[in-house]
Design a protein around this motif. Structure first.
Motif, PDB file in Angstrom:
ATOM      1  N   TYR A   1       0.730  -1.206  -0.011  1.00 34.44           N
ATOM      2  CA  TYR A   1      -0.094   0.010   0.135  1.00 34.44           C
ATOM      3  C   TYR A   1       0.793   1.136  -0.034  1.00 34.44           C
ATOM      4  N   ASN A   2       0.425   2.269  -0.431  1.00 37.81           N
ATOM      5  CA  ASN A   2       1.234   3.435  -0.453  1.00 37.81           C
ATOM      6  C   ASN A   2       0.156   4.740  -0.773  1.00 37.81           C
ATOM      7  N   ASP A   3       0.731   6.051  -0.407  1.00 39.14           N
ATOM      8  CA  ASP A   3      -0.283   7.182  -0.703  1.00 39.14           C
ATOM      9  C   ASP A   3      -0.600   7.494  -1.774  1.00 39.14           C
ATOM     10  N   ASP A   4      -0.100   6.888  -3.047  1.00 42.89           N
ATOM     11  CA  ASP A   4      -0.633   7.183  -4.399  1.00 42.89           C
ATOM     12  C   ASP A   4      -1.293   6.113  -4.933  1.00 42.89           C
ATOM     13  N   ILE A   5      -1.675   5.046  -4.312  1.00 42.48           N
ATOM     14  CA  ILE A   5      -2.471   4.011  -4.711  1.00 42.48           C
ATOM     15  C   ILE A   5      -3.856   3.814  -4.184  1.00 42.48           C
ATOM     16  N   GLY A   6      -4.856   3.886  -5.052  1.00 42.85           N
ATOM     17  CA  GLY A   6      -6.366   3.742  -4.462  1.00 42.85           C
ATOM     18  C   GLY A   6      -6.789   2.555  -5.578  1.00 42.85           C
TER      19      GLY A   6
END
Length: 286
Positions: free
Chosen positions: A272-277
């Motif tokens: 998970y990362n803050d640029d993946i949705g």
């Protein structure tokens, strides 16, 4: 084609090329193809399928989870060229140009999943960049499948799933053959990229099929296992198994070369990362 006319009936299905007059419908799901060339005069809709319409982009419908509303767009079946031609700037080696046919249409969310919707389903918000109308991020492929599983258990009339990679690119292109759905180049007035954080999901333009943020803002998980090579295909997932899942679309911190319609990357399903949705679609019931 002439329309058949039906008057004053209580019905549990819709048929294309039909004019309905003073009918009452009890519907939980409708395939968008059944609404082609239909007309409704003084009709009422009950059941889950009641919030829908047509606009300049085509058919839309809305689904809800505990009063949080998500608009879905009907993506018609069709054939397109997936991947990129040899002449496309910034082309990568895993973008083999090939024909794909999608014989079934599908309902696809007009935006990526918002933090508001994720929170009402999962009862927590993992996102770094907080805001109800911003994309949920810091969610893995496994997390997204948990979200979908919980929704499908609690609201069985709507069977959610992740789009396949082919469905995603077909919807992103919206009939275009250029590097982006907006043309061969993009600007920051069209797409959210090279930024410092995510943007609200409908901050910028939609494509010609009414879909927002297919380029930029957050990468989007697809159903497929990642494989390096493309093959000509009809409907199917690209690989039966693998170690990484496909992500598409690019994110808020990327440059335009990673936001192209054909650009493909992958991540382990627990990453998970803050640029993946993600955005979801509805599984066909036909």
């Amino acid at each position: 084609m002439d329309r058949k006319i039906i008057k004053g009936k209580s019905l549990q299905e819709v048929k294309p090329h039909t004019k309905y007059m003073a009918c009452t419908f009890y519907l939980d799901y409708v395939d968008g193809e059944d609404l082609q060339n239909t007309e409704f005069d003084n009709c009422s809709f009950r059941g889950s399928f009641r919030d829908w319409g047509r606009d300049e982009y085509g058919l839309w419908m809305a689904i809800c989870y505990k009063n949080v509303r998500q608009v879905m767009r009907w993506i018609r079946p069709g054939t397109f060229m997936m991947g990129s031609p040899n002449t496309e700037e910034y082309r990568l080696g895993n973008e083999q140009h090939h024909q794909v046919t999608l014989s079934k249409g599908f309902w696809l969310a007009e935006t990526v999943c918002t933090q508001d919707l994720w929170t009402v389903v999962m009862e927590k918000n993992p996102s770094k960049f907080q805001g109800k109308s911003r994309p949920v991020e810091r969610v893995s492929w496994n997390d997204c499948r948990m979200f979908i599983g919980k929704w499908n258990h609690e609201v069985p009339e709507w069977e959610l799933c992740l789009p396949t990679e082919a469905q995603w690119e077909y919807a992103c292109r919206a009939g275009t053959t250029t590097a982006f759905s907006f043309g061969e180049t993009i600007t920051q007035n069209q797409v959210h990229y090279d930024a410092k954080r995510t943007a609200v999901v409908k901050a910028l333009l939609c494509n010609d099929w009414g879909l927002y943020g297919m380029h930029g803002n957050v990468w989007e998980w697809c159903e497929d296992w990642y494989t390096h090579h493309h093959v000509t295909t009809t409907n199917s997932l690209r690989a039966p198994d693998g170690s990484e899942r496909v992500i598409r679309g690019g994110g808020w911190l990327n440059s335009p070369n990673s936001l192209r319609s054909a650009c493909r990357y992958s991540c382990l399903p627990n990453v998970y990362n803050d640029d993946i949705g993600f955005r979801f679609c509805l599984r066909s019931k036909k």
